[in-house]
Write a protein that holds these residues in place. Sequence first.
Motif: not given
Length: 109
Positions: A4-5, A97-99, A63-65, A89-93
């Motif tokens: 996540g980090i 990973l964060i989830v 913030f990523t969402a 695409v990179l945001g969804m990846l």
Amino acid sequence: MNLGIIAALAYGILSILGGFLGYITAGSNISLFSGSISGLILIFSAFVQLQGQSWGLTLAAIFTAILIVVFAFRLAKTRKFMPAGLMTVLGMLTLALIVNQFQIMTSTR
């Protein structure tokens, strides 16, 4: 250092680089400003997570969402993969990973 980090840090760096690239190629001050601000917020959230504060992971996820939604709308409007499609695409990846990190944290408690 958990995934996540790493994901928040990498997406933050890419956001800053994308903002600079948008400024250089198109002279877009908005790209420079929004890329820098969003990137710094994501890097800050990664730093907060490194300090052991779980709210940093929440900040990064939110913030990523938001960035995913913004870039998805931009992709739908322009129909160009670069940069909106790539960042979506990179945001969804990154969000995945964060989830996943959220799930790991809650299962160990």
